[in-house]
Design a protein around this motif. Structure first.
Motif, short mmCIF file in Angstrom:
data_model
loop_
_atom_site.label_atom_id
_atom_site.label_comp_id
_atom_site.label_asym_id
_atom_site.label_seq_id
_atom_site.Cartn_x
_atom_site.Cartn_y
_atom_site.Cartn_z
N PHE A 161 0.74 -1.27 0.03
CA PHE A 161 0.03 -0.12 0.03
C PHE A 161 0.74 1.44 -0.11
O PHE A 161 0.61 2.20 -0.64
N ILE A 162 2.07 1.39 0.92
CA ILE A 162 2.88 2.38 0.93
C ILE A 162 3.43 2.64 -0.57
O ILE A 162 3.56 3.65 -0.94
N ARG A 163 3.88 1.65 -1.09
CA ARG A 163 4.74 1.78 -2.51
C ARG A 163 3.61 2.28 -3.60
O ARG A 163 4.00 2.87 -4.26
N LEU A 164 2.39 1.43 -3.73
CA LEU A 164 1.45 2.17 -4.41
C LEU A 164 1.09 3.49 -4.13
O LEU A 164 0.79 4.17 -5.37
N VAL A 165 1.04 3.98 -2.87
CA VAL A 165 0.94 5.36 -2.67
C VAL A 165 1.90 6.31 -3.20
O VAL A 165 1.65 7.43 -3.78
N SER A 166 2.98 5.86 -3.12
CA SER A 166 4.23 6.63 -3.43
C SER A 166 4.28 6.60 -4.98
O SER A 166 4.54 7.56 -5.52
N ILE A 167 3.92 5.50 -5.59
CA ILE A 167 3.92 5.32 -7.12
C ILE A 167 2.90 6.59 -7.73
O ILE A 167 3.19 7.20 -8.63
N GLU A 168 1.63 6.50 -7.04
CA GLU A 168 0.68 7.42 -7.30
C GLU A 168 0.74 9.08 -7.33
O GLU A 168 0.46 9.91 -8.05
#
Length: 221
Positions: free
Chosen positions: A113-120
């Motif tokens: 989730f943290i990685r996805l938010v960073s990517i977004e």
């Protein structure tokens, strides 16, 4: 017999479709978190699931829509946890600490989730902005925070003039940083923020920090 068999088959097809869709989202979450939006490949996602690239496009429409669906589900998990949070029986100090601990635990348990938010964020939230579902999902935590703040201020326990969004950002920033910057922080300072031996320390520190801010004595000027 036909009327009985057809609904049964229809129900099986619905369940199979739901399982296939969930499997695609599971693998897509891992692939996007690993490779980023630009680096992720639908071919790779298809190869790791019991489906095809064509079937993925059938269910989701394309790579962009698939990534949006991954984000929607990821945010949905934490929103569901927030909705289930019961702090109405607690005093404001204990309630805000419990809310902070929920965010702490969730971010630690969901590094993807943290990685996805960073990517977004790299993509300037274009997928979130284009998602009707995410635009409406909001954050149940904000309603909880508002109630806690109101109770704490009415009782005189909380002295800070802060709104729910600012407090949500304060809590999330600590929890997010601890996971997202684990490796760079460790390389620079030789300390693993996810060290299990220090978990209770950081969890308590978050609550102490938030409560200290909310209850600090402030001058009238």
């Amino acid at each position: 017999m036909t009327s009985v068999e057809e609904p049964a088959r229809s129900g099986e097809r619905i369940r199979d479709a739901a399982r296939t869709r969930a499997e695609i989202l599971d693998v897509a979450t891992q692939e996007f978190a690993r490779a980023g939006y630009d680096g992720a490949r639908v071919d790779e996602i298809a190869a790791r699931t019991r489906t095809t690239k064509r079937m993925i496009y059938y269910y989701f429409g394309g790579k962009e829509q698939l990534f949006t669906a991954v984000l929607e589900r990821a945010y949905g998990v934490i929103r569901e946890a927030e909705q289930q949070l019961d702090v109405d029986h607690l005093d404001p100090v204990a309630a805000i600490r419990r809310l902070a601990e929920l965010t702490f635990d969730h971010h630690e348990q969901h590094p993807d989730f943290i990685r996805l938010v960073s990517i977004e964020n790299i993509h300037e939230a274009q997928h979130i902005a284009g998602s009707e579902k995410l635009g409406k999902i909001g954050s149940p935590a904000l309603d909880v925070i508002r109630r806690i703040l109101a109770s704490g201020q009415e009782s005189g326990l909380f002295t800070a003039d802060v709104d729910a969004v600012d407090l949500h950002a304060m809590i999330s920033s600590f929890c997010f940083f601890r996971v997202s910057n684990r490796h760079t922080f460790g390389a620079l300072f030789g300390r693993d923020l996810l060290d299990a031996a220090q978990r209770a320390h950081y969890r308590a520190m978050l609550g102490d920090m938030v409560i200290a801010y909310l209850t600090a004595e402030r001058s009238a000027g």
